[in-house]
Design a protein around this motif. Structure first.
Motif, short mmCIF file in Angstrom:
data_model
loop_
_atom_site.label_atom_id
_atom_site.label_comp_id
_atom_site.label_asym_id
_atom_site.label_seq_id
_atom_site.Cartn_x
_atom_site.Cartn_y
_atom_site.Cartn_z
N SER A 1 0.96 -1.16 -0.03
CA SER A 1 0.18 0.14 -0.05
C SER A 1 0.93 1.38 -0.02
O SER A 1 2.19 0.99 -0.09
CB SER A 1 -0.85 -0.18 1.12
N TRP A 2 0.25 2.43 -0.01
CA TRP A 2 1.27 3.62 -0.04
C TRP A 2 1.75 3.92 1.29
O TRP A 2 2.96 4.22 1.34
CB TRP A 2 0.24 4.84 -0.27
N GLU A 3 1.23 3.20 2.41
CA GLU A 3 1.74 3.20 3.65
C GLU A 3 2.97 2.17 3.90
O GLU A 3 3.87 2.39 4.80
CB GLU A 3 0.85 3.24 4.74
N GLN A 4 3.03 0.97 3.23
CA GLN A 4 3.73 -0.08 3.70
C GLN A 4 4.46 -0.62 2.39
O GLN A 4 4.32 -0.48 1.19
CB GLN A 4 2.78 -1.30 3.98
N THR A 5 5.85 -0.79 2.70
CA THR A 5 7.00 -0.97 1.76
C THR A 5 7.56 -2.38 2.33
O THR A 5 8.19 -2.01 3.67
CB THR A 5 7.83 0.20 1.49
N SER A 6 7.91 -3.25 1.71
CA SER A 6 8.61 -4.44 2.12
C SER A 6 9.91 -4.26 1.16
O SER A 6 9.84 -4.06 0.24
CB SER A 6 8.12 -5.79 1.66
N LEU A 7 11.22 -4.44 1.86
CA LEU A 7 12.53 -4.60 1.05
C LEU A 7 13.23 -5.77 1.37
O LEU A 7 12.99 -6.33 2.62
CB LEU A 7 13.47 -3.47 1.38
N GLN A 8 13.97 -6.21 0.44
CA GLN A 8 14.94 -7.50 0.60
C GLN A 8 16.01 -7.05 -0.02
O GLN A 8 16.35 -6.73 -1.10
CB GLN A 8 14.23 -8.49 -0.26
N TRP A 9 16.93 -7.15 1.17
CA TRP A 9 18.47 -6.63 0.91
C TRP A 9 19.38 -8.00 0.45
O TRP A 9 19.30 -8.68 1.28
CB TRP A 9 19.16 -5.87 2.00
N SER A 10 20.15 -7.93 -0.48
CA SER A 10 21.07 -8.83 -0.68
C SER A 10 22.43 -8.48 -0.17
O SER A 10 22.56 -7.32 0.42
CB SER A 10 21.24 -8.86 -2.46
N GLY A 11 23.28 -9.29 0.11
CA GLY A 11 24.61 -9.02 0.62
C GLY A 11 25.35 -7.90 -0.36
O GLY A 11 26.03 -7.05 0.19
N GLU A 12 25.10 -7.90 -1.62
CA GLU A 12 25.94 -7.03 -2.39
C GLU A 12 25.25 -5.61 -2.03
O GLU A 12 25.86 -4.56 -2.22
CB GLU A 12 25.69 -7.41 -4.08
N ALA A 13 23.94 -5.49 -1.86
CA ALA A 13 23.24 -4.23 -1.65
C ALA A 13 23.87 -3.82 -0.27
O ALA A 13 23.81 -2.49 -0.29
CB ALA A 13 21.85 -4.44 -1.82
N ILE A 14 23.52 -4.68 0.56
CA ILE A 14 24.14 -4.00 1.90
C ILE A 14 25.70 -3.72 1.90
O ILE A 14 25.92 -2.41 2.31
CB ILE A 14 24.37 -5.28 2.89
N GLU A 15 26.53 -4.23 1.07
CA GLU A 15 27.98 -3.63 1.05
C GLU A 15 28.05 -2.46 0.18
O GLU A 15 29.07 -1.54 0.41
CB GLU A 15 28.65 -4.76 0.10
N ALA A 16 26.91 -2.23 -0.85
CA ALA A 16 26.94 -1.26 -1.46
C ALA A 16 26.57 0.07 -1.17
O ALA A 16 26.70 1.32 -1.23
CB ALA A 16 26.49 -1.46 -3.06
N CYS A 17 25.63 -0.06 -0.06
CA CYS A 17 24.72 1.03 0.47
C CYS A 17 25.78 2.27 1.12
O CYS A 17 26.29 1.80 2.41
CB CYS A 17 23.80 0.62 1.23
N LEU A 18 25.97 3.29 0.70
CA LEU A 18 26.71 4.16 1.30
C LEU A 18 26.40 4.59 2.81
O LEU A 18 27.00 4.77 3.73
CB LEU A 18 26.82 5.51 0.57
N GLU A 19 25.24 4.75 2.90
CA GLU A 19 24.34 5.13 4.24
C GLU A 19 24.44 4.10 5.39
O GLU A 19 24.60 4.20 6.39
CB GLU A 19 22.81 5.60 4.26
N ARG A 20 24.40 2.77 4.72
CA ARG A 20 24.56 1.57 5.78
C ARG A 20 26.03 1.55 6.25
O ARG A 20 26.44 1.20 7.33
CB ARG A 20 23.98 0.07 5.12
N ARG A 21 26.76 1.62 5.13
CA ARG A 21 28.31 1.43 5.62
C ARG A 21 28.59 2.72 6.46
O ARG A 21 29.36 2.50 7.43
CB ARG A 21 29.18 1.72 4.23
N ALA A 22 28.21 3.89 6.57
CA ALA A 22 28.25 5.11 7.28
C ALA A 22 27.83 4.80 8.81
O ALA A 22 28.17 5.47 9.82
CB ALA A 22 27.95 6.34 6.58
N ALA A 23 26.75 4.04 8.96
CA ALA A 23 26.05 3.84 10.18
C ALA A 23 27.11 3.09 11.01
O ALA A 23 28.17 2.44 10.82
CB ALA A 23 24.75 3.09 9.95
N SER A 24 26.49 3.09 12.15
CA SER A 24 27.40 2.33 13.56
C SER A 24 27.51 0.95 12.80
O SER A 24 26.76 0.24 12.38
CB SER A 24 26.68 2.37 14.92
N PRO A 25 28.88 0.41 13.36
CA PRO A 25 29.25 -0.95 13.09
C PRO A 25 28.12 -1.94 13.38
O PRO A 25 28.20 -3.22 13.24
CB PRO A 25 30.72 -1.35 13.63
N ARG A 26 27.28 -1.80 14.61
CA ARG A 26 26.45 -2.25 15.19
C ARG A 26 25.35 -2.61 14.34
O ARG A 26 24.24 -3.32 14.64
CB ARG A 26 26.19 -2.09 16.71
#
Length: 117
Positions: free
Chosen positions: A32-57
């Motif tokens: 729906s407009w209010e609900q979004t589901s995402l599925q991250w791959s290992g490659e996407a996790i490694e590529a995401c600049l904001e994820r990498r900039a977040a805390s190591p935890r």
């Protein structure tokens, strides 16, 4: 006790969306407009600049990752272009009586994401 099958993907498969900032590609489903589901791959996790900039935890076994603003914008743009289908086009239904009962008086619902961009 019987287990109810998860058939959410039968009416709409997940669709790939590439982040315009870093190129990370995730699978997206807009129930729906209010609900979004995402599925991250290992490659996407490694590529995401904001994820990498977040805390190591940050991540599945650590503190919650609050989401990638660039990916969120990319998903919104994909929906607006028609590249990602919104399964239920109707806006979130509200209960005006409940809004008046809690003193809010505006009756607007708040959506919740299953997974954060």
């Amino acid at each position: 006790m019987a287990v109810r099958p998860d058939n959410r993907l039968e009416d709409g498969a997940m669709q790939p969306v590439e982040c315009t900032a870093c190129g990370a590609c995730v699978l997206v489903r807009k129930s729906s407009w209010e609900q979004t589901s995402l599925q991250w791959s290992g490659e996407a996790i490694e590529a995401c600049l904001e994820r990498r900039a977040a805390s190591p935890r940050s991540g599945p076994n650590g503190a919650a990752f609050s989401g990638c603003g660039s990916l969120r914008d990319s998903v919104t743009a994909a929906v607006n272009r028609g590249d990602v289908t919104v399964q239920i086009e109707d806006p979130l239904k509200t209960n005006p009586e409940a809004a008046h009962a809690d003193g809010a008086g505006h009756g607007h619902g708040h959506g919740q994401e299953h997974a954060h961009a």
